[in-house]
Design a protein around this motif. Structure first.
Motif, PDB file in Angstrom:
ATOM      1  N   GLN A  44       0.654  -1.275   0.050  1.00  0.00           N
ATOM      2  CA  GLN A  44      -0.237  -0.076  -0.179  1.00  0.00           C
ATOM      3  C   GLN A  44       1.089   1.612   0.116  1.00  0.00           C
ATOM      4  O   GLN A  44       0.327   2.162  -0.793  1.00  0.00           O
ATOM      5  CB  GLN A  44      -0.636   0.047   0.899  1.00  0.00           C
ATOM      6  N   LEU A  45       1.947   1.390   1.165  1.00  0.00           N
ATOM      7  CA  LEU A  45       2.593   2.544   0.981  1.00  0.00           C
ATOM      8  C   LEU A  45       3.629   2.717  -0.637  1.00  0.00           C
ATOM      9  O   LEU A  45       3.161   3.642  -1.798  1.00  0.00           O
ATOM     10  CB  LEU A  45       4.619   2.119   1.516  1.00  0.00           C
ATOM     11  N   PHE A  46       3.808   1.436  -1.552  1.00  0.00           N
ATOM     12  CA  PHE A  46       4.146   1.621  -2.567  1.00  0.00           C
ATOM     13  C   PHE A  46       3.126   2.771  -3.860  1.00  0.00           C
ATOM     14  O   PHE A  46       3.443   3.380  -4.426  1.00  0.00           O
ATOM     15  CB  PHE A  46       4.473   0.224  -3.514  1.00  0.00           C
ATOM     16  N   ALA A  47       2.080   1.712  -3.587  1.00  0.00           N
ATOM     17  CA  ALA A  47       0.621   2.662  -4.650  1.00  0.00           C
ATOM     18  C   ALA A  47       1.061   4.070  -3.816  1.00  0.00           C
ATOM     19  O   ALA A  47       0.508   4.794  -4.874  1.00  0.00           O
ATOM     20  CB  ALA A  47      -0.893   1.946  -3.722  1.00  0.00           C
ATOM     21  N   VAL A  48       0.812   4.637  -2.605  1.00  0.00           N
ATOM     22  CA  VAL A  48       0.787   5.960  -2.109  1.00  0.00           C
ATOM     23  C   VAL A  48       2.081   7.024  -3.103  1.00  0.00           C
ATOM     24  O   VAL A  48       1.845   7.478  -3.097  1.00  0.00           O
ATOM     25  CB  VAL A  48       0.705   6.112  -0.703  1.00  0.00           C
ATOM     26  N   TRP A  49       2.403   6.116  -3.791  1.00  0.00           N
ATOM     27  CA  TRP A  49       3.711   6.660  -3.810  1.00  0.00           C
ATOM     28  C   TRP A  49       3.998   7.166  -5.017  1.00  0.00           C
ATOM     29  O   TRP A  49       4.109   8.010  -5.854  1.00  0.00           O
ATOM     30  CB  TRP A  49       5.170   6.723  -3.383  1.00  0.00           C
ATOM     31  N   LEU A  50       3.047   5.763  -5.823  1.00  0.00           N
ATOM     32  CA  LEU A  50       2.995   5.737  -7.495  1.00  0.00           C
ATOM     33  C   LEU A  50       2.006   6.614  -7.624  1.00  0.00           C
ATOM     34  O   LEU A  50       1.287   7.419  -8.525  1.00  0.00           O
ATOM     35  CB  LEU A  50       2.606   4.839  -7.870  1.00  0.00           C
ATOM     36  N   ALA A  51       0.806   6.881  -6.907  1.00  0.00           N
ATOM     37  CA  ALA A  51      -0.482   7.743  -7.060  1.00  0.00           C
ATOM     38  C   ALA A  51       0.137   9.088  -6.728  1.00  0.00           C
ATOM     39  O   ALA A  51      -0.336  10.440  -7.257  1.00  0.00           O
ATOM     40  CB  ALA A  51      -1.192   7.726  -5.786  1.00  0.00           C
TER      41      ALA A  51
END
Length: 219
Positions: free
Chosen positions: A102-109
């Motif tokens: 989920q942390l990776f999804a946040v920085w991707l967004a």
């Protein structure tokens, strides 16, 4: 863009089709036309922005990735910004694990969110422009998040977008993005130490965002 999305011809074709569908009514054969009270430049997509605006928006995109990812506790490898507009991938930000997906999804967004936020503040506020930023500027980033989800990682893409927007709405963190973007424009390559130093200057500590172990995504 996310470092894992380089060289994807499929995304190039899909993004081009999205661009034509979104902007055909405004641009036609690459000729901007005003709509109502809007000035022509307000509806130019990212490929038609003046060089200085294009590069500043691109630097903010990569800086948003780098700052948000570092702020949520992911180890940054490097952040880069190209110097040639003809290059399909305008920049690369790479993180390593371990870390909750989920942390990776946040920085991707965060890339498209920050880029849209900066363009709006610079006077490019037409909603069609921001659709283009999300579709083209953030398309490969979203694809990477979807790839992680397809591998079985628990990811809430909507929550990731909301958390990225919340973080980038913080004045201190947004100031850190601006400083990081200026460094990228000057150096074109930043290390983890460079970005950490910026966060320390602005007294940005580790930021809490939702992850699956905290509670339900809609809680």
């Amino acid at each position: 863009m996310a470092g894992t999305s380089e060289g994807d011809a499929g995304w190039r074709e899909r993004d081009d089709a999205t661009h034509r569908a979104v902007h055909g009514q405004f641009l036609g054969p690459w000729t901007p036309t005003p709509t109502g009270a809007e000035e022509p430049e307000a509806v130019w997509c990212t490929s038609r922005l003046a060089d200085d605006v294009y590069w500043q928006a691109g630097a903010v995109h990569e800086a948003s990735h780098a700052v948000v990812g570092t702020a949520v506790g992911l180890p940054l490898l490097h952040a880069t910004l190209e110097s040639d507009r003809s290059v399909r991938i305008g920049g690369v930000v790479s993180f390593t694990g371990p870390g909750d997906a989920q942390l990776f999804a946040v920085w991707l967004a965060a890339g498209a969110v920050g880029q849209s936020q900066w363009l709006c503040a610079a006077g490019y506020g037409h909603p069609e422009l921001h659709r283009c930023v999300r579709a083209i500027g953030g398309g490969a980033d979203r694809a990477e998040a979807e790839r992680l989800a397809a591998q079985g990682f628990i990811i809430d893409l909507q929550r990731a977008h909301l958390d990225a927007s919340r973080l980038l709405g913080d004045p201190g963190l947004w100031a850190a993005v601006g400083q990081t973007a200026r460094l990228l424009l000057t150096r074109r390559h930043l290390t983890s130490a460079d970005v950490v130093a910026v966060l320390e200057t602005h007294r940005i500590t580790t930021q809490q965002v939702w992850t699956p172990d905290i509670g339900p995504a809609d809680g």
